[in-house]
Design a protein around this motif. Sequence first.
Motif, PDB file in Angstrom:
ATOM      1  N   VAL A  68      86.420  20.377 -17.775  1.00 58.99           N
ATOM      2  CA  VAL A  68      87.140  19.126 -18.027  1.00 58.99           C
ATOM      3  C   VAL A  68      88.292  19.417 -18.975  1.00 58.99           C
ATOM      4  O   VAL A  68      88.116  20.100 -19.986  1.00 58.99           O
ATOM      5  CB  VAL A  68      86.203  18.069 -18.653  1.00 58.99           C
ATOM      6  N   GLN A  69      89.461  18.906 -18.644  1.00 61.45           N
ATOM      7  CA  GLN A  69      90.625  19.149 -19.482  1.00 61.45           C
ATOM      8  C   GLN A  69      91.516  17.913 -19.495  1.00 61.45           C
ATOM      9  O   GLN A  69      91.753  17.301 -18.445  1.00 61.45           O
ATOM     10  CB  GLN A  69      91.409  20.348 -18.941  1.00 61.45           C
ATOM     11  N   SER A  70      91.994  17.540 -20.662  1.00 58.81           N
ATOM     12  CA  SER A  70      92.884  16.380 -20.772  1.00 58.81           C
ATOM     13  C   SER A  70      94.262  16.725 -20.223  1.00 58.81           C
ATOM     14  O   SER A  70      94.634  17.896 -20.111  1.00 58.81           O
ATOM     15  CB  SER A  70      93.002  15.942 -22.227  1.00 58.81           C
ATOM     16  N   THR A  71      95.023  15.683 -19.903  1.00 59.41           N
ATOM     17  CA  THR A  71      96.388  15.892 -19.402  1.00 59.41           C
ATOM     18  C   THR A  71      97.219  16.662 -20.421  1.00 59.41           C
ATOM     19  O   THR A  71      97.972  17.581 -20.074  1.00 59.41           O
ATOM     20  CB  THR A  71      97.054  14.534 -19.102  1.00 59.41           C
ATOM     21  N   SER A  73      96.216  18.814 -22.715  1.00 56.88           N
ATOM     22  CA  SER A  73      95.802  20.217 -22.760  1.00 56.88           C
ATOM     23  C   SER A  73      96.322  20.981 -21.556  1.00 56.88           C
ATOM     24  O   SER A  73      96.714  22.146 -21.655  1.00 56.88           O
ATOM     25  CB  SER A  73      94.278  20.306 -22.818  1.00 56.88           C
TER      26      SER A  73
END
Length: 457
Positions: A68-71, A73
């Motif tokens: 899972v990765q934020s926009t 990041s």
Amino acid sequence: MALTPARTMPGVLELLPLDQIAFQRMLDVIRRNYERFGFLPIETPVIEYADVLLTKTGGETERQVYFVQSTGSLEQGEKPELALRFDLTVPLARYVAEHEHDLSFPFRRYQMQRVYRGERAQRGRFREFYQCDIDVIGKDALSIRYDAELPAVIYSVFRELNIGAFTIQLNNRKLMRGFFESLGVGDSEQQTLVLREVDKLDKRGADYVRGTLTAEPFGLSAATAQKILDFVQVRSTSLQDAFDRLDALGPGPEAMEQGRAELREVLCLIRDFGVPETHYALNLSIARGLDYYTGTVYETTLNDHPQIGSICSGGRYENLASQYTKSKLPGVGISIGLTRLYWQLRDAGLVATGQSTVDVLVTQMDPAQLPAYLAVANELRSAGIATEVVMDGGKLGKQFKYADRAGIRFAVVLGEDELAKGVVTVKDLRREDQFEVPRAELVKTLRVELAQAEIGR
């Protein structure tokens, strides 16, 4: 502007309402039985730190993790530090280690949540699915008696689910490792590899396992491979037969004797828990593929549908949270993969579409009488009867058709004639008949009708 196609990704199970009700009923049965045996609920976040999730060594599962990765990041090119949980056992280990000083031991928890794995898209395999787990975690030690309690829970769950005859099959990995040691397979890593191959017996057959064990990297002699196959094909038909078959194995190393003693005690106690002998058996091929199981292991199968495979599995482990705490936390647990089980049962015709959770539809004959219809609905709801009110009106036949299609069995009609006479017309859409009842007796009458409908299901 072009429309975006409405679609779901492969590997998820999205149900229509009446099927969702059937699935939810299964969840309710499982939860009710877990609580009946004194297990307490917990939930853990669907997202965990990746380094926490990936501390367990278990092979294939860890290669199926969704990161899972934020926009933000992503834009900065950062390596993902978060991931979706792929089972409930690793989060449980983290949970117990983190809250160890606030928990009472033995800690008895149940957890029913979705997990995520990057499965290849194929029939019956899911990327998002429900697991329904229970575990008993001890501090420093945990009695073998808990190993006998979990089959009693399994029996209670599947008896109430009423999906057909089933058998809880048991083995002990100490017994297996001790037997392998007696054959000269003494290296722990090699024993683990043999255990994994043996676990494929029911899926691949004896010839496949024999061929694997005699080839590289195992290189066992044909005689040794045959002795292993003879051992793992042991099945019992009764409790006494299980004892006789355990005795017939002959003496062995310390691990083998310890495993045999544990199995005998567990098999005896399962009977004392009230599980009929017809519902559990010794099966020395049960190994469970995960490396952390150390003692008793379980698999449950439907007698008439062996092709479905295990419908509930688990076992004993020595130290749940060794990666996170110096405390020794032995435990025993089981898991029901409910999404896959439901899909298989429905595919086999063993689970039907559910009944609507709405009991009654209050129809609308005259918009001016809406307060009267709402009063009827309020009275029914106060009596515990799930009720929907038609708010927009329309032809009565169309309202009946809506109720029938939505799975609502009873419709209440309060027209001009009924209002003048102080009665209500109740229409049973399933039986296609109707009757009048005094307004004051509506709740009592519907309770009787609903109770009879429940018996007839």
